[in-house]
Write an enzyme that holds these catalytic residues in place. Structure first.
Site, PDB file in Angstrom:
ATOM      1  N   ASP A  34      -2.708  -1.163  10.266  1.00  0.00           N
ATOM      2  CA  ASP A  34      -2.879  -1.196   8.810  1.00  0.00           C
ATOM      3  C   ASP A  34      -3.527  -2.480   8.305  1.00  0.00           C
ATOM      4  O   ASP A  34      -3.827  -2.585   7.111  1.00  0.00           O
ATOM      5  CB  ASP A  34      -1.515  -1.067   8.112  1.00  0.00           C
ATOM      6  CG  ASP A  34      -0.939   0.327   8.229  1.00  0.00           C
ATOM      7  OD1 ASP A  34      -1.688   1.237   8.630  1.00  0.00           O
ATOM      8  OD2 ASP A  34       0.248   0.498   7.915  1.00  0.00           O
ATOM      9  N   LYS A  93       0.855  -1.203   0.000  1.00  0.00           N
ATOM     10  CA  LYS A  93       0.000   0.000   0.000  1.00  0.00           C
ATOM     11  C   LYS A  93       0.871   1.225   0.000  1.00  0.00           C
ATOM     12  O   LYS A  93       2.060   1.178   0.371  1.00  0.00           O
ATOM     13  CB  LYS A  93      -0.919   0.034   1.215  1.00  0.00           C
ATOM     14  CG  LYS A  93      -0.234   0.008   2.597  1.00  0.00           C
ATOM     15  CD  LYS A  93       0.250   1.325   3.165  1.00  0.00           C
ATOM     16  CE  LYS A  93       0.871   1.180   4.547  1.00  0.00           C
ATOM     17  NZ  LYS A  93       1.647   2.296   5.012  1.00  0.00           N
TER      18      LYS A  93
HETATM   19  C1  LIG Z   1       1.574   5.262  10.428  1.00  0.00           C
HETATM   20  C2  LIG Z   1       1.422   4.004   9.589  1.00  0.00           C
HETATM   21  C3  LIG Z   1       0.575   4.402   8.347  1.00  0.00           C
HETATM   22  O1  LIG Z   1       0.236   3.377   7.517  1.00  0.00           O
HETATM   23  O2  LIG Z   1       2.741   3.689   9.215  1.00  0.00           O
HETATM   24  P1  LIG Z   1       3.616   2.559   8.550  1.00  0.00           P
HETATM   25  O3  LIG Z   1       3.934   1.529   9.618  1.00  0.00           O
HETATM   26  O4  LIG Z   1       2.862   1.966   7.408  1.00  0.00           O
HETATM   27  O5  LIG Z   1       4.842   3.279   8.122  1.00  0.00           O
HETATM   28  C4  LIG Z   1       0.708   2.931  10.386  1.00  0.00           C
HETATM   29  O6  LIG Z   1      -0.587   3.345  10.753  1.00  0.00           O
HETATM   30  C5  LIG Z   1       1.444   2.459  11.622  1.00  0.00           C
HETATM   31  O7  LIG Z   1       0.645   1.463  12.246  1.00  0.00           O
HETATM   32  P2  LIG Z   1       1.257   0.132  12.895  1.00  0.00           P
HETATM   33  O8  LIG Z   1       2.065  -0.586  11.839  1.00  0.00           O
HETATM   34  O9  LIG Z   1       0.181  -0.596  13.567  1.00  0.00           O
HETATM   35  O10 LIG Z   1       2.233   0.752  13.921  1.00  0.00           O
HETATM   36  P3  LIG Z   1       3.308  -0.003  14.828  1.00  0.00           P
HETATM   37  O11 LIG Z   1       4.530  -0.287  14.041  1.00  0.00           O
HETATM   38  O12 LIG Z   1       2.657  -1.103  15.573  1.00  0.00           O
HETATM   39  O13 LIG Z   1       3.598   1.212  15.838  1.00  0.00           O
HETATM   40  C6  LIG Z   1       4.789   1.380  16.537  1.00  0.00           C
HETATM   41  C7  LIG Z   1       4.570   2.496  17.539  1.00  0.00           C
HETATM   42  O14 LIG Z   1       4.265   3.738  16.890  1.00  0.00           O
HETATM   43  C8  LIG Z   1       3.338   4.502  17.660  1.00  0.00           C
HETATM   44  N1  LIG Z   1       2.108   4.761  16.893  1.00  0.00           N
HETATM   45  C9  LIG Z   1       1.726   3.978  15.841  1.00  0.00           C
HETATM   46  C10 LIG Z   1       0.569   4.243  15.148  1.00  0.00           C
HETATM   47  C11 LIG Z   1      -0.214   5.362  15.543  1.00  0.00           C
HETATM   48  N2  LIG Z   1      -1.358   5.692  14.905  1.00  0.00           N
HETATM   49  N3  LIG Z   1       0.185   6.140  16.573  1.00  0.00           N
HETATM   50  C12 LIG Z   1       1.337   5.860  17.244  1.00  0.00           C
HETATM   51  O15 LIG Z   1       1.688   6.577  18.188  1.00  0.00           O
HETATM   52  C13 LIG Z   1       3.059   3.694  18.896  1.00  0.00           C
HETATM   53  O16 LIG Z   1       3.949   4.124  19.892  1.00  0.00           O
HETATM   54  C14 LIG Z   1       3.402   2.276  18.493  1.00  0.00           C
HETATM   55  O17 LIG Z   1       3.782   1.463  19.573  1.00  0.00           O
HETATM   56  N1  LIG Z   2       5.513 -11.235   7.603  1.00  0.00           N
HETATM   57  C1  LIG Z   2       6.195 -10.141   7.920  1.00  0.00           C
HETATM   58  N2  LIG Z   2       6.666  -9.348   6.966  1.00  0.00           N
HETATM   59  C2  LIG Z   2       7.355  -8.206   7.280  1.00  0.00           C
HETATM   60  N3  LIG Z   2       7.621  -7.814   8.519  1.00  0.00           N
HETATM   61  C3  LIG Z   2       7.170  -8.575   9.528  1.00  0.00           C
HETATM   62  C4  LIG Z   2       6.448  -9.762   9.274  1.00  0.00           C
HETATM   63  N4  LIG Z   2       6.137 -10.294  10.451  1.00  0.00           N
HETATM   64  C5  LIG Z   2       6.639  -9.479  11.395  1.00  0.00           C
HETATM   65  N5  LIG Z   2       7.276  -8.436  10.852  1.00  0.00           N
HETATM   66  C6  LIG Z   2       7.916  -7.301  11.594  1.00  0.00           C
HETATM   67  O1  LIG Z   2       7.202  -6.096  11.276  1.00  0.00           O
HETATM   68  C7  LIG Z   2       8.112  -5.012  11.016  1.00  0.00           C
HETATM   69  C8  LIG Z   2       7.461  -3.998  10.063  1.00  0.00           C
HETATM   70  O2  LIG Z   2       7.282  -4.569   8.834  1.00  0.00           O
HETATM   71  P1  LIG Z   2       6.564  -3.970   7.535  1.00  0.00           P
HETATM   72  O3  LIG Z   2       5.106  -4.233   7.573  1.00  0.00           O
HETATM   73  O4  LIG Z   2       7.301  -4.514   6.381  1.00  0.00           O
HETATM   74  O5  LIG Z   2       6.852  -2.420   7.637  1.00  0.00           O
HETATM   75  P2  LIG Z   2       5.929  -1.134   7.501  1.00  0.00           P
HETATM   76  O6  LIG Z   2       4.849  -1.235   8.564  1.00  0.00           O
HETATM   77  O7  LIG Z   2       6.866   0.005   7.729  1.00  0.00           O
HETATM   78  O8  LIG Z   2       5.380  -1.127   6.118  1.00  0.00           O
HETATM   79  C9  LIG Z   2       9.344  -5.720  10.462  1.00  0.00           C
HETATM   80  O9  LIG Z   2      10.513  -5.007  10.716  1.00  0.00           O
HETATM   81  C10 LIG Z   2       9.365  -7.059  11.198  1.00  0.00           C
HETATM   82  O10 LIG Z   2      10.100  -6.965  12.402  1.00  0.00           O
END
Ligand SMILES: C[C@@](CO)(OP(=O)(O)O)[C@H](O)COP(=O)(O)OP(=O)(O)OC[C@H]1O[C@@H](n2ccc(N)nc2=O)[C@H](O)[C@@H]1O
Ligand SMILES: Nc1ncnc2c1ncn2[C@@H]1O[C@H](COP(=O)(O)OP(=O)(O)O)[C@@H](O)[C@H]1O
Length: 289
Positions: free
Chosen positions: A142, A17
């Site tokens: 997400d 995405k």
């Molecule tokens: C911001 C987005 C946009 O798509 O970024 P990407 O991960 O795709 O880059 C997502 O919503 C990411 O959501 P998700 O993938 O669930 O986040 P996580 O890695 O679990 O979040 C790691 C940390 O970031 C913070 N966090 C995350 C999402 C949010 N809406 N608020 C936050 O404050 C929290 O402290 C959380 O513990």
């Molecule tokens: N099947 C998987 N594919 C990718 N990452 C995974 C998976 N399972 C667990 N993870 C963990 O989730 C983290 C975030 O992965 P990813 O979804 O690729 O990143 P983002 O949320 O930034 O798009 C990775 O660094 C890894 O530690």
């Protein structure tokens, strides 16, 4: 060579995405941030293979470096679905990992959603999309949009989804060779957290930005450099919390031309934006058989 054996019973895509824009409206009491973001799928992604097991075991046969088997979102999604449905069945699973990890293009979340929908199909759990999206949300913010499979304007932490019809341009996605920590970006004191909410209608008329971009550009020179390079050809933006950056083009040729001009140190790929995810297209085709 694909990592998925020919005898897998079901092979499904897990598309990437983009966050075409991402505004941060505020912070909730639990520390999570309230967002407004626009999700569109790409016709590029990972692929997963599934086969039934009668013994209830979940076995992922293609480990990801640095991610323990039981922490992999694929295994976690499969176990959550077992619990929710009460099935006694298990699965052998294979992953062909093509998406960069931690790039803000949702590979892990998409793998989790494909696992939920794929095993729902194989196990005939009949839980329905609503329940699967709920199970997905417990795995990551997400995951629900990938379960729904429709381009969407998302609010809350990304779980309140309004489907949207967007143009489907070609995107050049550049992949800076750095891992951006989502937690670090959301924890940054300098992050803009007070962008006023906007209506989806005004957003679709154009505009929007990614509030995470200034923080990521400042802290990750690899991302700043990628934006500078891409901006020479097209207006470039960060997706999610990065590290990937993208620009859009009216056709594939124009995107490919720019891709060829990027230095070898900045890998990239070209893919088309899609309003219905490839996963859902494949599942719809299966349902018709
Ligand atoms: C911001 C987005 C946009 O798509 O970024 P990407 O991960 O795709 O880059 C997502 O919503 C990411 O959501 P998700 O993938 O669930 O986040 P996580 O890695 O679990 O979040 C790691 C940390 O970031 C913070 N966090 C995350 C999402 C949010 N809406 N608020 C936050 O404050 C929290 O402290 C959380 O513990
Ligand atoms: N099947 C998987 N594919 C990718 N990452 C995974 C998976 N399972 C667990 N993870 C963990 O989730 C983290 C975030 O992965 P990813 O979804 O690729 O990143 P983002 O949320 O930034 O798009 C990775 O660094 C890894 O530690």
């Amino acid at each position: 060579m694909t990592a998925i054996p020919a005898h897998a019973e079901l092979i499904l895509p897990a598309p990437a995405k983009l966050n075409l824009m991402l505004h941060i409206l505020g912070r909730r009491a639990d520390g999570y941030h309230e967002l407004q973001t626009l999700f569109q799928f790409l016709d590029h992604g990972d692929e997963l293979g599934f086969s039934l097991r009668q013994d209830g075991e979940i076995r992922l046969h293609t480990p990801i470096d640095g991610v323990p088997h039981d922490s992999n979102l694929i295994v976690r999604a499969a176990r959550r679905l077992q619990e929710a449905s009460g099935t006694t069945l298990g699965a052998d699973i294979w992953l062909d990992k093509r998406l960069p990890m931690g790039g803000g293009i949702g590979g892990g979340s998409s793998d989790a959603a494909t696992t939920l929908l794929g095993l729902d199909h194989l196990w005939r759990t009949q839980l329905g999309e609503e329940r699967l999206a709920e199970i997905g949300l417990a795995l990551g913010a997400d995951v629900p949009v990938f379960v729904r499979g429709r381009a969407a304007f998302a609010e809350g932490v990304g779980e309140r989804l309004t489907p949207v019809e967007l143009e489907e341009p070609w995107f050049l996605v550049a992949v800076p060779q750095v891992f951006v920590s989502t937690a670090e970006v959301f924890g940054a004191p300098e992050l803009t957290r007070d962008t006023p909410p906007i209506k989806v209608r005004s957003l679709l008329a154009g505009g929007g930005r990614n509030d995470c971009q200034p923080v990521v550009e400042k802290r990750y020179p690899e991302v700043r450099n990628a934006l500078i390079l891409l901006n020479k050809f097209v207006s470039a933006r960060l997706t999610g919390t990065g590290a990937c950056v993208f620009g859009s083009f009216p056709n594939r040729d124009d995107a490919d031309k720019v891709a060829r001009q990027l230095p070898g140190t900045l890998p990239s790929f070209v893919a088309q934006g899609r309003n219905i995810s490839m996963l859902h297209r494949r599942l719809q085709a299966l349902a018709k058989k």
